[in-house]
Design a protein around this motif. Structure first.
Motif, PDB file in Angstrom:
ATOM      1  N   ALA A 147      82.558  41.074   9.568  1.00 32.89           N
ATOM      2  CA  ALA A 147      82.702  42.476   9.984  1.00 32.89           C
ATOM      3  C   ALA A 147      81.350  42.934  10.512  1.00 32.89           C
ATOM      4  CB  ALA A 147      83.150  43.334   8.806  1.00 32.89           C
ATOM      5  N   TYR A 148      81.229  42.972  11.844  1.00 36.44           N
ATOM      6  CA  TYR A 148      79.953  43.210  12.500  1.00 36.44           C
ATOM      7  C   TYR A 148      79.628  44.692  12.642  1.00 36.44           C
ATOM      8  CZ  TYR A 148      76.463  43.106  16.226  1.00 36.44           C
ATOM      9  OH  TYR A 148      75.344  43.292  16.962  1.00 36.44           O
ATOM     10  N   SER A 149      80.610  45.506  13.032  1.00 34.77           N
ATOM     11  CA  SER A 149      80.324  46.930  13.164  1.00 34.77           C
ATOM     12  C   SER A 149      81.564  47.772  12.885  1.00 34.77           C
ATOM     13  CB  SER A 149      79.761  47.265  14.548  1.00 34.77           C
ATOM     14  OG  SER A 149      80.766  47.227  15.529  1.00 34.77           O
ATOM     15  N   LEU A 150      81.281  49.002  12.491  1.00 35.68           N
ATOM     16  CA  LEU A 150      82.319  49.970  12.170  1.00 35.68           C
ATOM     17  C   LEU A 150      81.843  51.320  12.686  1.00 35.68           C
ATOM     18  CD1 LEU A 150      84.907  50.737  10.492  1.00 35.68           C
ATOM     19  CD2 LEU A 150      83.342  51.163   8.592  1.00 35.68           C
ATOM     20  N   ALA A 151      82.709  52.005  13.409  1.00 40.13           N
ATOM     21  CA  ALA A 151      82.367  53.341  13.919  1.00 40.13           C
ATOM     22  C   ALA A 151      83.575  54.257  13.756  1.00 40.13           C
ATOM     23  CB  ALA A 151      81.958  53.259  15.388  1.00 40.13           C
ATOM     24  N   PHE A 152      83.294  55.494  13.395  1.00 32.57           N
ATOM     25  CA  PHE A 152      84.372  56.476  13.218  1.00 32.57           C
ATOM     26  C   PHE A 152      83.784  57.876  13.262  1.00 32.57           C
ATOM     27  CE2 PHE A 152      82.790  55.302   9.069  1.00 32.57           C
ATOM     28  CZ  PHE A 152      82.634  56.516   8.403  1.00 32.57           C
ATOM     29  N   THR A 153      84.652  58.845  13.405  1.00 28.27           N
ATOM     30  CA  THR A 153      84.257  60.240  13.344  1.00 28.27           C
ATOM     31  C   THR A 153      84.492  60.725  11.924  1.00 28.27           C
ATOM     32  OG1 THR A 153      84.869  60.543  15.655  1.00 28.27           O
ATOM     33  CG2 THR A 153      84.658  62.532  14.311  1.00 28.27           C
ATOM     34  N   HIS A 154      83.438  61.285  11.317  1.00 31.24           N
ATOM     35  CA  HIS A 154      83.556  61.760   9.943  1.00 31.24           C
ATOM     36  C   HIS A 154      84.622  62.855   9.878  1.00 31.24           C
ATOM     37  CE1 HIS A 154      82.534  63.590   6.094  1.00 31.24           C
ATOM     38  NE2 HIS A 154      81.862  62.475   5.824  1.00 31.24           N
ATOM     39  N   VAL A 200      88.979  54.907  14.290  1.00 37.69           N
ATOM     40  CA  VAL A 200      88.093  53.902  13.717  1.00 37.69           C
ATOM     41  C   VAL A 200      87.996  52.746  14.699  1.00 37.69           C
ATOM     42  CG1 VAL A 200      87.749  52.299  11.811  1.00 37.69           C
ATOM     43  CG2 VAL A 200      88.699  54.545  11.363  1.00 37.69           C
ATOM     44  N   LYS A 201      86.780  52.332  14.982  1.00 40.28           N
ATOM     45  CA  LYS A 201      86.550  51.191  15.865  1.00 40.28           C
ATOM     46  C   LYS A 201      85.862  50.098  15.050  1.00 40.28           C
ATOM     47  CE  LYS A 201      84.257  49.707  20.065  1.00 40.28           C
ATOM     48  NZ  LYS A 201      83.281  50.009  21.106  1.00 40.28           N
ATOM     49  N   LYS A 202      86.495  48.938  14.987  1.00 42.52           N
ATOM     50  CA  LYS A 202      85.961  47.808  14.227  1.00 42.52           C
ATOM     51  C   LYS A 202      85.650  46.662  15.171  1.00 42.52           C
ATOM     52  CE  LYS A 202      89.071  48.899  10.437  1.00 42.52           C
ATOM     53  NZ  LYS A 202      90.189  48.411   9.631  1.00 42.52           N
ATOM     54  N   GLU A 203      84.545  45.977  14.901  1.00 45.66           N
ATOM     55  CA  GLU A 203      84.184  44.780  15.651  1.00 45.66           C
ATOM     56  C   GLU A 203      83.874  43.671  14.659  1.00 45.66           C
ATOM     57  OE1 GLU A 203      81.110  45.066  18.577  1.00 45.66           O
ATOM     58  OE2 GLU A 203      81.896  46.936  19.383  1.00 45.66           O
ATOM     59  N   TYR A 204      84.419  42.510  14.918  1.00 45.45           N
ATOM     60  CA  TYR A 204      84.179  41.340  14.082  1.00 45.45           C
ATOM     61  C   TYR A 204      83.579  40.259  14.944  1.00 45.45           C
ATOM     62  CZ  TYR A 204      87.315  43.455  10.648  1.00 45.45           C
ATOM     63  OH  TYR A 204      87.885  44.302   9.752  1.00 45.45           O
ATOM     64  N   ARG A 205      82.738  39.416  14.351  1.00 40.92           N
ATOM     65  CA  ARG A 205      82.259  38.216  15.011  1.00 40.92           C
ATOM     66  C   ARG A 205      82.970  37.043  14.365  1.00 40.92           C
ATOM     67  NH1 ARG A 205      77.264  39.569  17.740  1.00 40.92           N
ATOM     68  NH2 ARG A 205      78.055  41.292  18.990  1.00 40.92           N
ATOM     69  N   ALA A 206      83.421  36.128  15.200  1.00 44.46           N
ATOM     70  CA  ALA A 206      84.132  34.952  14.694  1.00 44.46           C
ATOM     71  C   ALA A 206      83.746  33.738  15.520  1.00 44.46           C
ATOM     72  CB  ALA A 206      85.640  35.168  14.767  1.00 44.46           C
ATOM     73  N   LEU A 207      83.603  32.611  14.852  1.00 41.20           N
ATOM     74  CA  LEU A 207      83.418  31.337  15.517  1.00 41.20           C
ATOM     75  C   LEU A 207      84.771  30.643  15.476  1.00 41.20           C
ATOM     76  CD1 LEU A 207      81.278  29.417  16.814  1.00 41.20           C
ATOM     77  CD2 LEU A 207      81.198  28.278  14.571  1.00 41.20           C
ATOM     78  N   ILE A 208      85.289  30.308  16.655  1.00 38.76           N
ATOM     79  CA  ILE A 208      86.606  29.696  16.744  1.00 38.76           C
ATOM     80  C   ILE A 208      86.493  28.308  17.355  1.00 38.76           C
ATOM     81  CG2 ILE A 208      87.870  31.875  16.837  1.00 38.76           C
ATOM     82  CD1 ILE A 208      88.023  31.562  19.882  1.00 38.76           C
ATOM     83  N   SER A 209      87.427  27.442  17.008  1.00 37.47           N
ATOM     84  CA  SER A 209      87.430  26.097  17.567  1.00 37.47           C
ATOM     85  C   SER A 209      87.967  26.150  18.993  1.00 37.47           C
ATOM     86  CB  SER A 209      88.283  25.162  16.709  1.00 37.47           C
ATOM     87  OG  SER A 209      89.610  25.618  16.660  1.00 37.47           O
TER      88      SER A 209
END
Length: 156
Positions: free
Chosen positions: A119-126, A1-10
């Motif tokens: 949670a910007y994107s999620l990818a996995f093999t079924h 499973v590959k997860k990508e998140y977008r975050a605004l940080i100080s």
């Protein structure tokens, strides 16, 4: 499973690509929080990141820096991205638990009423078909509006 998140940080995070390594365990100071710490009960954790853009918020002559990042957790620990960012001094904007109260109050004026972690994107093999699946969710309108309220600045 590959997860990508977008975050605004100080703050303005450098280098533009990197990894935050640090075992995570329950905080001894506050049982409701997690913290970067080693020892009994801690579990290894790794978060890669890349800088998407740098911003500033100018209020009453003061400049407050921010960085939009893509965070790629390599492990899946409780509050991992939030704890790792806070642990290196770059709290997630709007985070009421691990964030900076002064910064959060300033950002409320941009309309940000929650933490800027998406949670910007999620990818996995079924598992049954073996087919690669990928899903992407653009930033919600309130987070896009927050970015619009910030001033884009030249890359570091």
């Amino acid at each position: 499973v590959k997860k990508e998140y977008r975050a605004l940080i100080s703050g303005h995070l450098t280098p533009k690509n990197g990894a935050i390594e640090g075992a995570i365990a329950r905080s001894s100071a506050d049982r409701k929080k997690m913290a970067i710490k080693s020892g009994a009960g801690s579990r290894e954790a790794s978060t890669e990141y890349r800088v998407e853009n740098y911003y500033s918020l100018i209020r009453k002559g003061a400049r407050y820096p921010f960085t939009l990042i893509t965070a790629l957790p390599k492990t899946g620990r409780t509050h991992q991205i939030r704890v790792h960012c806070a642990g290196i001094g770059f709290q997630i904007a709007g985070d009421q638990v691990y964030g900076n109260k002064k910064i959060n109050e300033l950002l409320k004026k941009t309309g940000l009423t929650r933490q800027f972690l998406h949670a910007y994107s999620l990818a996995f093999t079924h598992p049954r078909t073996g087919k690669k699946m990928a899903f992407r969710a653009p930033l919600p309108e309130d987070l896009q509006n927050c970015i619009k309220m910030l001033s884009e600045i030249a890359p570091q």
